[in-house]
Write a protein that holds these residues in place. Structure first.
Motif, PDB file in Angstrom:
ATOM      1  N   ARG A 100     -13.801  22.605   1.681  1.00  0.00           N
ATOM      2  CA  ARG A 100     -14.647  21.862   2.606  1.00  0.00           C
ATOM      3  C   ARG A 100     -15.768  22.714   3.212  1.00  0.00           C
ATOM      4  O   ARG A 100     -16.927  22.295   3.283  1.00  0.00           O
ATOM      5  N   GLY A 193      -1.966  14.102  -3.273  1.00  0.00           N
ATOM      6  CA  GLY A 193      -1.794  14.837  -2.031  1.00  0.00           C
ATOM      7  C   GLY A 193      -3.140  15.309  -1.511  1.00  0.00           C
ATOM      8  O   GLY A 193      -4.101  14.539  -1.430  1.00  0.00           O
ATOM      9  N   ALA A 194      -3.225  16.592  -1.175  1.00  0.00           N
ATOM     10  CA  ALA A 194      -4.446  17.153  -0.591  1.00  0.00           C
ATOM     11  C   ALA A 194      -5.347  17.808  -1.629  1.00  0.00           C
ATOM     12  O   ALA A 194      -6.282  18.534  -1.277  1.00  0.00           O
ATOM     13  N   THR A 196      -7.591  17.185  -5.395  1.00  0.00           N
ATOM     14  CA  THR A 196      -8.122  16.215  -6.354  1.00  0.00           C
ATOM     15  C   THR A 196      -8.967  16.935  -7.385  1.00  0.00           C
ATOM     16  O   THR A 196      -9.391  18.080  -7.180  1.00  0.00           O
ATOM     17  N   ASN A 227     -10.793  11.676   3.050  1.00  0.00           N
ATOM     18  CA  ASN A 227      -9.518  10.991   2.841  1.00  0.00           C
ATOM     19  C   ASN A 227      -8.364  11.961   2.618  1.00  0.00           C
ATOM     20  O   ASN A 227      -7.458  11.694   1.823  1.00  0.00           O
ATOM     21  N   GLY A 228      -8.397  13.081   3.308  1.00  0.00           N
ATOM     22  CA  GLY A 228      -7.248  13.972   3.356  1.00  0.00           C
ATOM     23  C   GLY A 228      -7.213  15.089   2.337  1.00  0.00           C
ATOM     24  O   GLY A 228      -6.276  15.882   2.332  1.00  0.00           O
ATOM     25  N   VAL A 229      -8.210  15.179   1.479  1.00  0.00           N
ATOM     26  CA  VAL A 229      -8.256  16.249   0.478  1.00  0.00           C
ATOM     27  C   VAL A 229      -8.894  17.495   1.096  1.00  0.00           C
ATOM     28  O   VAL A 229      -9.868  17.394   1.846  1.00  0.00           O
ATOM     29  N   ASP A 230      -8.361  18.671   0.778  1.00  0.00           N
ATOM     30  CA  ASP A 230      -8.997  19.903   1.234  1.00  0.00           C
ATOM     31  C   ASP A 230      -9.307  20.869   0.092  1.00  0.00           C
ATOM     32  O   ASP A 230      -9.810  21.960   0.322  1.00  0.00           O
TER      33      ASP A 230
END
Length: 260
Positions: A100, A193-194, A196, A227-230
């Motif tokens: 991020r 999960g986190a 993609t 949406n929650g991905v890091d």
């Protein structure tokens, strides 16, 4: 980081496949209209020999499915030589990740948006990607909107139904770039999960060199981070293609291997 990426790559096929162990490999038997592959079990440290490749070949022949492998070269360096010795075609691609804080959004002179689970829209996105990957590279080519429409008409309803199902389940999120209300670039990401992976980013060959692939990738990254991905990863077709993604903040951490 590489271990996390390898674990993700082993988990993501399970949204459309059943896993079966064959020696040091997990063979993913597809439950969709497109085939999957075998991967070495993460963390096993196994040394792959041609005999291991042949065992997977025999099982694929029993199941009447294509023989192919995917892996992270740094976690299983013996697989490439073993696959080549077993007369498979082996390729390697840059494997990149984006976190991020490193993300540098891109824009283009086109409308870019996340696509709905609509069959007609996803059919067009698939057609754009098919034409893009039939003419690899970053150079401007010939295929344009008329070719996209012709290709879309060739795509089976079963494939489109599969795309819609994955979109509704949220296991594949697609994006497109539009000019004059028609799609000219597309791509997708597949969250688990986190983590993609951004996959299938392509531009109509006649529309290249306009920043469209970068813009589609940027929209997908923004959606993932919101949406929650890091952690986002992708495999680039070549170093020049990797350079497009590096401008968005991606960095190379490893090499993706494939054999068939």
């Amino acid at each position: 980081m590489i271990t996390r990426v390898d674990d993700y790559l082993h988990a993501v096929p399970l949204s459309g496949a059943v896993a079966e162990q064959v020696g040091p490999f997990t063979l993913f038997r597809s439950t969709t209209v497109w085939p999957y592959y075998a991967r070495p079990v993460p963390g096993s440290g196994a040394t792959i020999d041609p005999v291991d490749i042949e065992a997977v070949r025999a099982r694929c022949q029993e199941l009447e499915i294509p023989l192919s492998f995917e892996w992270v070269v740094e976690t299983c360096p013996s697989l490439g030589p073993a696959a080549a010795a077993a007369r498979l075609s082996v390729v390697e691609h840059p494997l990149l990740v984006l976190e991020r804080d490193d993300f540098r959004p891109a824009s283009a002179a086109a409308r870019c948006e996340i696509l709905p689970p609509d069959g007609a829209v996803l059919r067009q996105a698939r057609a754009v990607a098919s034409l893009a990957f039939a003419d690899l590279g970053t150079a401007v080519g010939e295929a344009g909107p008329e070719d996209r429409d012709a290709k879309a008409a060739e795509i089976s309803d079963d494939l489109v139904d599969g795309l819609v199902d994955r979109a509704r389940r949220g296991v594949t999120v697609s994006a497109g770039a539009f000019t004059d209300h028609a799609m000219v670039a597309s791509g997708a990401h597949q969250p688990v999960g986190a983590t993609t992976e951004i996959v299938g980013v392509g531009t109509l060959p006649s529309m290249r060199r306009r920043g469209l692939a970068a813009a589609v990738t940027s929209v997908l990254a923004e959606h993932a981070f919101a949406n929650g991905v890091d952690l986002i990863l992708l495999s680039a077709e070549s170093k020049p293609v990797a350079a497009v993604y590096e401008r968005l903040g991606f960095r190379r951490i490893a090499t993706a291997g494939a054999a068939e």
